[in-house]
Design a protein around this motif. Structure first.
Motif, PDB file in Angstrom:
ATOM      1  N   GLU A 104       0.798  -1.156   0.066  1.00  0.00           N
ATOM      2  CA  GLU A 104       0.043   0.059   0.201  1.00  0.00           C
ATOM      3  C   GLU A 104       0.800   1.126   0.228  1.00  0.00           C
ATOM      4  O   GLU A 104       2.050   1.083   0.333  1.00  0.00           O
ATOM      5  CB  GLU A 104      -0.815  -0.054   1.455  1.00  0.00           C
ATOM      6  CG  GLU A 104      -1.810  -1.288   1.476  1.00  0.00           C
ATOM      7  CD  GLU A 104      -2.439  -1.254   2.544  1.00  0.00           C
ATOM      8  OE1 GLU A 104      -3.352  -0.270   2.951  1.00  0.00           O
ATOM      9  OE2 GLU A 104      -2.247  -2.340   3.460  1.00  0.00           O
ATOM     10  N   ARG A 107      -0.464   6.125   3.979  1.00  0.00           N
ATOM     11  CA  ARG A 107      -1.730   6.561   3.932  1.00  0.00           C
ATOM     12  C   ARG A 107      -2.004   7.612   4.936  1.00  0.00           C
ATOM     13  O   ARG A 107      -1.625   7.423   6.179  1.00  0.00           O
ATOM     14  CB  ARG A 107      -2.723   5.541   4.255  1.00  0.00           C
ATOM     15  CG  ARG A 107      -3.034   4.648   3.038  1.00  0.00           C
ATOM     16  CD  ARG A 107      -4.149   3.846   3.391  1.00  0.00           C
ATOM     17  NE  ARG A 107      -4.184   2.433   2.637  1.00  0.00           N
ATOM     18  CZ  ARG A 107      -4.511   2.438   1.277  1.00  0.00           C
ATOM     19  NH1 ARG A 107      -4.717   3.489   0.835  1.00  0.00           N
ATOM     20  NH2 ARG A 107      -4.460   1.034   0.845  1.00  0.00           N
ATOM     21  N   ALA A 109      -3.529  12.124   5.650  1.00  0.00           N
ATOM     22  CA  ALA A 109      -4.090  13.467   4.792  1.00  0.00           C
ATOM     23  C   ALA A 109      -2.824  14.182   4.307  1.00  0.00           C
ATOM     24  O   ALA A 109      -3.021  15.059   3.334  1.00  0.00           O
ATOM     25  CB  ALA A 109      -4.896  14.189   5.642  1.00  0.00           C
ATOM     26  N   GLY A 214      -1.402  19.846   8.295  1.00  0.00           N
ATOM     27  CA  GLY A 214      -2.767  18.729   8.560  1.00  0.00           C
ATOM     28  C   GLY A 214      -2.068  17.726   9.093  1.00  0.00           C
ATOM     29  O   GLY A 214      -2.866  16.799   8.795  1.00  0.00           O
TER      30      GLY A 214
ATOM     31  N   LEU B  76      -8.742  15.751  20.066  1.00  0.00           N
ATOM     32  CA  LEU B  76      -7.473  15.349  19.601  1.00  0.00           C
ATOM     33  C   LEU B  76      -7.487  14.020  18.732  1.00  0.00           C
ATOM     34  O   LEU B  76      -7.168  14.048  17.700  1.00  0.00           O
ATOM     35  CB  LEU B  76      -6.297  14.930  20.825  1.00  0.00           C
ATOM     36  CG  LEU B  76      -5.897  16.061  21.305  1.00  0.00           C
ATOM     37  CD1 LEU B  76      -5.226  15.837  22.863  1.00  0.00           C
ATOM     38  CD2 LEU B  76      -4.576  16.756  20.498  1.00  0.00           C
ATOM     39  N   GLN B  79      -9.173  15.429  15.413  1.00  0.00           N
ATOM     40  CA  GLN B  79      -8.071  15.821  14.389  1.00  0.00           C
ATOM     41  C   GLN B  79      -7.209  14.716  14.029  1.00  0.00           C
ATOM     42  O   GLN B  79      -6.776  14.585  12.939  1.00  0.00           O
ATOM     43  CB  GLN B  79      -7.237  16.693  15.360  1.00  0.00           C
ATOM     44  CG  GLN B  79      -7.915  18.237  15.426  1.00  0.00           C
ATOM     45  CD  GLN B  79      -7.097  18.825  16.183  1.00  0.00           C
ATOM     46  OE1 GLN B  79      -6.091  18.854  16.895  1.00  0.00           O
ATOM     47  NE2 GLN B  79      -7.279  20.556  15.806  1.00  0.00           N
ATOM     48  N   ASN B  80      -6.783  13.872  14.735  1.00  0.00           N
ATOM     49  CA  ASN B  80      -5.839  12.797  14.485  1.00  0.00           C
ATOM     50  C   ASN B  80      -6.426  11.779  13.446  1.00  0.00           C
ATOM     51  O   ASN B  80      -5.741  11.578  12.390  1.00  0.00           O
ATOM     52  CB  ASN B  80      -5.397  11.956  15.717  1.00  0.00           C
ATOM     53  CG  ASN B  80      -4.538  12.737  16.592  1.00  0.00           C
ATOM     54  OD1 ASN B  80      -4.107  13.737  16.239  1.00  0.00           O
ATOM     55  ND2 ASN B  80      -4.154  12.424  17.717  1.00  0.00           N
ATOM     56  N   GLN B  82      -8.540  12.801  11.347  1.00  0.00           N
ATOM     57  CA  GLN B  82      -8.665  13.508  10.037  1.00  0.00           C
ATOM     58  C   GLN B  82      -7.132  13.649   9.465  1.00  0.00           C
ATOM     59  O   GLN B  82      -6.977  13.046   8.217  1.00  0.00           O
ATOM     60  CB  GLN B  82      -8.998  14.937  10.346  1.00  0.00           C
ATOM     61  CG  GLN B  82      -9.904  15.501   9.524  1.00  0.00           C
ATOM     62  CD  GLN B  82     -10.544  16.866   9.920  1.00  0.00           C
ATOM     63  OE1 GLN B  82     -10.053  17.690  10.675  1.00  0.00           O
ATOM     64  NE2 GLN B  82     -11.685  17.495   9.505  1.00  0.00           N
ATOM     65  N   ALA B  83      -6.208  13.659  10.273  1.00  0.00           N
ATOM     66  CA  ALA B  83      -4.813  13.547   9.656  1.00  0.00           C
ATOM     67  C   ALA B  83      -4.570  12.173   8.999  1.00  0.00           C
ATOM     68  O   ALA B  83      -3.489  12.295   8.288  1.00  0.00           O
ATOM     69  CB  ALA B  83      -3.689  13.853  10.759  1.00  0.00           C
ATOM     70  N   ARG B  84      -5.296  11.396   9.599  1.00  0.00           N
ATOM     71  CA  ARG B  84      -4.693   9.938   8.994  1.00  0.00           C
ATOM     72  C   ARG B  84      -5.226   9.808   7.450  1.00  0.00           C
ATOM     73  O   ARG B  84      -4.779   9.034   6.903  1.00  0.00           O
ATOM     74  CB  ARG B  84      -5.436   8.840  10.043  1.00  0.00           C
ATOM     75  CG  ARG B  84      -4.847   7.418   9.693  1.00  0.00           C
ATOM     76  CD  ARG B  84      -3.783   7.459  10.520  1.00  0.00           C
ATOM     77  NE  ARG B  84      -2.718   6.255  10.255  1.00  0.00           N
ATOM     78  CZ  ARG B  84      -2.098   6.455   9.063  1.00  0.00           C
ATOM     79  NH1 ARG B  84      -2.144   7.207   8.222  1.00  0.00           N
ATOM     80  NH2 ARG B  84      -1.425   5.314   8.987  1.00  0.00           N
ATOM     81  N   GLY B  85      -6.245  10.255   7.266  1.00  0.00           N
ATOM     82  CA  GLY B  85      -6.805  10.710   5.856  1.00  0.00           C
ATOM     83  C   GLY B  85      -7.875   9.711   5.769  1.00  0.00           C
ATOM     84  O   GLY B  85      -8.448   8.968   6.739  1.00  0.00           O
ATOM     85  N   GLU B  87      -8.522   6.938   3.455  1.00  0.00           N
ATOM     86  CA  GLU B  87      -8.462   5.551   3.373  1.00  0.00           C
ATOM     87  C   GLU B  87      -7.422   4.975   4.460  1.00  0.00           C
ATOM     88  O   GLU B  87      -6.560   5.318   5.019  1.00  0.00           O
ATOM     89  CB  GLU B  87      -7.627   5.463   2.078  1.00  0.00           C
ATOM     90  CG  GLU B  87      -7.918   4.296   1.332  1.00  0.00           C
ATOM     91  CD  GLU B  87      -9.076   4.379   0.383  1.00  0.00           C
ATOM     92  OE1 GLU B  87      -9.939   3.477   0.781  1.00  0.00           O
ATOM     93  OE2 GLU B  87      -9.255   5.230  -0.410  1.00  0.00           O
ATOM     94  N   ARG B  88      -8.354   3.687   4.802  1.00  0.00           N
ATOM     95  CA  ARG B  88      -7.436   2.972   5.931  1.00  0.00           C
ATOM     96  C   ARG B  88      -6.497   2.044   5.290  1.00  0.00           C
ATOM     97  O   ARG B  88      -6.620   1.372   4.212  1.00  0.00           O
ATOM     98  CB  ARG B  88      -8.506   2.420   6.994  1.00  0.00           C
ATOM     99  CG  ARG B  88      -9.374   3.201   7.426  1.00  0.00           C
ATOM    100  CD  ARG B  88      -9.254   3.996   8.687  1.00  0.00           C
ATOM    101  NE  ARG B  88      -9.190   5.507   8.629  1.00  0.00           N
ATOM    102  CZ  ARG B  88      -8.918   6.297   9.424  1.00  0.00           C
ATOM    103  NH1 ARG B  88      -8.140   5.921  10.262  1.00  0.00           N
ATOM    104  NH2 ARG B  88      -9.325   7.588   9.489  1.00  0.00           N
ATOM    105  N   TYR B  89      -5.570   1.666   6.140  1.00  0.00           N
ATOM    106  CA  TYR B  89      -4.682   0.380   5.632  1.00  0.00           C
ATOM    107  C   TYR B  89      -5.260  -0.940   5.571  1.00  0.00           C
ATOM    108  O   TYR B  89      -6.331  -1.138   6.604  1.00  0.00           O
ATOM    109  CB  TYR B  89      -3.511   0.247   6.415  1.00  0.00           C
ATOM    110  CG  TYR B  89      -2.336   1.484   6.369  1.00  0.00           C
ATOM    111  CD1 TYR B  89      -1.736   1.149   5.169  1.00  0.00           C
ATOM    112  CD2 TYR B  89      -2.084   2.198   7.429  1.00  0.00           C
ATOM    113  CE1 TYR B  89      -0.783   2.586   5.277  1.00  0.00           C
ATOM    114  CE2 TYR B  89      -1.155   3.344   7.341  1.00  0.00           C
ATOM    115  CZ  TYR B  89      -0.262   3.434   6.296  1.00  0.00           C
ATOM    116  OH  TYR B  89       0.524   4.233   5.853  1.00  0.00           O
ATOM    117  N   ALA B  90      -5.251  -1.774   4.603  1.00  0.00           N
ATOM    118  CA  ALA B  90      -5.901  -3.172   4.814  1.00  0.00           C
ATOM    119  C   ALA B  90      -5.210  -3.979   5.549  1.00  0.00           C
ATOM    120  O   ALA B  90      -5.888  -4.705   6.206  1.00  0.00           O
ATOM    121  CB  ALA B  90      -5.949  -3.679   3.049  1.00  0.00           C
ATOM    122  N   THR B  92      -2.586  -4.170   8.865  1.00  0.00           N
ATOM    123  CA  THR B  92      -1.767  -3.450   9.895  1.00  0.00           C
ATOM    124  C   THR B  92      -1.150  -4.218  10.811  1.00  0.00           C
ATOM    125  O   THR B  92      -1.625  -5.671  11.098  1.00  0.00           O
ATOM    126  CB  THR B  92      -2.867  -2.665  10.828  1.00  0.00           C
ATOM    127  OG1 THR B  92      -3.853  -3.190  11.283  1.00  0.00           O
ATOM    128  CG2 THR B  92      -3.159  -1.364   9.987  1.00  0.00           C
TER     129      THR B  92
END
Lengths: 251, 229
Positions: A104, A107, A109, A214, B76, B79-80, B82-85, B87-90, B92
């Motif tokens: 992958e 990932r 933002a 961000g 927090l 916000q965190n 949101q910062a992760r984006g 899409e999640r990792y398939a 982990t």
């Protein structure tokens, strides 16, 4: 010679930052164990090109672990299963015959996907531009021993400077925080006499830039340090916190 | 204000309120231990911490610490994520050096809040609250009021029930995980850390948390066994 292995590759494909991505599955046959991970992807891409399909896009440059360009999230780990190594330093002998290997992109933002496995890490450049330098007139080069620096401090600054800015810390962090990178880049200067005069200003400027772009808030999970290919320590984060708090208390 | 608009500032608020709450837990634990040695002594503590101005002032400060800690935790976390984006990792995987608690502080915190609600219902609503309501002129059941400073009575009452004992022990378990990470993490956030102190703080947090939680658990278990005899 390592033995050859065959395995399944699950690779993330995405056409652009706003596009919807998906996984493509490829069967890899008889790959020698001493093929590097990136060479294995080169083999895949040659196959794809000869079949008239679009090759997989991924970042790479020096292929010797010092440039910080390669950036794959392999089986749940940034830079794959090894510790203290970048993706280009991973060899296929680490995997077993019949494995499924999931690849992958980073990932976060802060790192939008450009295409497939390639992400835009220019946010790190912006953080560096905010204060990751020494802005004094240096004049002609001095003798190396003109400014004496104790060995332990020189060592710590050097360890911090070993950060190659690959972004694995952000990729590993569940909060998408760039604190390990920022703290390493602040520490490599703040520890040394040349960087001291601007230390507090630098900590404030680089941290504010990180927040502005961000990235998330650090919650000290230590995932960054565990996955860092250069084993940069989170004690750098403590130093950045210290400098930042001191700067704010002074204001 | 740097305590709200910078990432380190927000974490400083979490650390300072967290450490203050750990200090509160330490005092609370020390007072609970009194009940093991002397019922009279414990009731004197309860009397002392009834609806007096100093106890009420401390309660308000304490409540404020909790509320700030909880609000910042949610803020927090939002916000965190949101910062992760998006899409999640398939796939982990957690590296060995990453504590499970460190990645699940919000969930552990939620368990602690639920336990806290239960605890306020069992004790505070029967002790300080009726006294306070009485002082403010509300009508309070005289039976409730007469037991308001009888802490031992309430402890015996609560921990005679197996269900309560189990719930409280689960609560303490979550608290243990929450604090083992929270304690050293607070020191790290405040910048009081280096290569040597990192391991020292982790060791101190484990020992300190274990002692505090074990002493709380001891009181519960002793009163449960007493209720059986």
């Amino acid at each position: 010679m390592d033995k050859n292995i065959s395995f399944t590759l699950k690779i993330w494909r995405q056409n652009g930052p706003k596009e919807k991505g998906h996984f493509d599955t490829f069967q890899m046959k008889d790959i020698p164990g001493d093929t590097s991970f990136l060479e294995m992807l080169d083999i895949l891409n040659e196959q794809l090109i000869s079949e008239g399909k679009e090759p997989v896009v991924f970042d790479h440059d020096c292929r010797e672990g010092i440039c910080g360009m390669c950036s794959l999230y392999i089986n749940g780990h940034p830079h794959g299963p090894a510790t203290g190594a970048t993706t280009c330093q991973i060899y296929m002998r680490r995997f077993q015959d019949g494995d499924t290997i999931t690849v992958e992109p980073w990932r976060s933002a802060g790192f939008p996907v450009i295409k497939d496995l390639m992400v835009d890490r220019s946010a790190f450049d912006k953080i560096m531009q905010a204060g990751g330098y020494v802005s004094v007139r240096t004049g002609a080069p001095q003798d190396a021993n003109a400014i004496l620096i104790p060995k332990p401090i020189a060592d710590e600054a050097m360890d911090a400077a070993s950060c190659i800015g690959c972004g694995a810390c952000v990729a590993a962090c569940k909060n998408g925080s760039a604190m390990l990178f920022v703290s390493a880049k602040v520490s490599q200067l703040n520890l040394l006499p040349q960087g001291k005069p601007e230390a507090l200003k630098r900590a404030k400027a680089m941290l504010s830039k990180m927040d502005e772009l961000g990235f998330g808030n650090c919650t000290n999970t230590r995932a960054c340090e565990a996955e860092c290919p250069k084993c940069v320590s989170i004690t750098n984060i403590a130093r950045l916190n210290r400098d930042f708090i001191r700067a704010k208390l002074k204001d | 204000m740097w305590l709200s608009n910078s990432s380190v500032g927000r974490k400083v608020v979490m650390s300072v309120t967290g450490v203050a709450l750990i200090l509160f837990l330490t005092f609370h634990m020390a007072m609970n231990l009194v009940s093991l040695f002397s019922a009279e002594g414990y009731n004197m503590v309860c009397e002392f911490l009834g609806a007096n101005w100093y106890a009420l002032a401390a309660t308000v400060i304490l409540a404020a610490l909790f509320v700030i800690h909880i609000i910042y935790a949610f803020w927090l976390t939002m916000q965190n994520r949101q910062a992760r984006g998006n899409e999640r990792y398939a796939v982990t995987d957690r590296p060995k050096t990453v504590e499970w608690a460190s990645q699940n502080m919000l969930v552990l915190g939620l368990i602690v809040i639920v336990g806290l609600g239960l605890h306020l219902f069992h004790f505070w609503s029967k002790m300080q609250l009726p006294e306070l309501m009485h002082n403010m002129g509300a009508s309070v059941d005289p039976m409730t009021l007469s037991y308001a400073a009888d802490g031992v009575f309430h402890i015996e009452n609560t921990f005679a029930s197996v269900a309560n004992v189990v719930l409280y022990l689960v609560w303490l378990g979550a608290l243990w995980f929450h604090l083992t990470h929270g304690f050293w993490s607070a020191m790290q956030t405040l910048g009081w850390n280096n290569k040597v102190w990192l391991n020292r703080w982790k060791c101190i947090s484990n020992i300190y948390t274990s002692i505090v939680v074990a002493c709380f658990a001891l009181v519960i278990i002793v009163f449960f066994i007493k209720s059986l005899i």
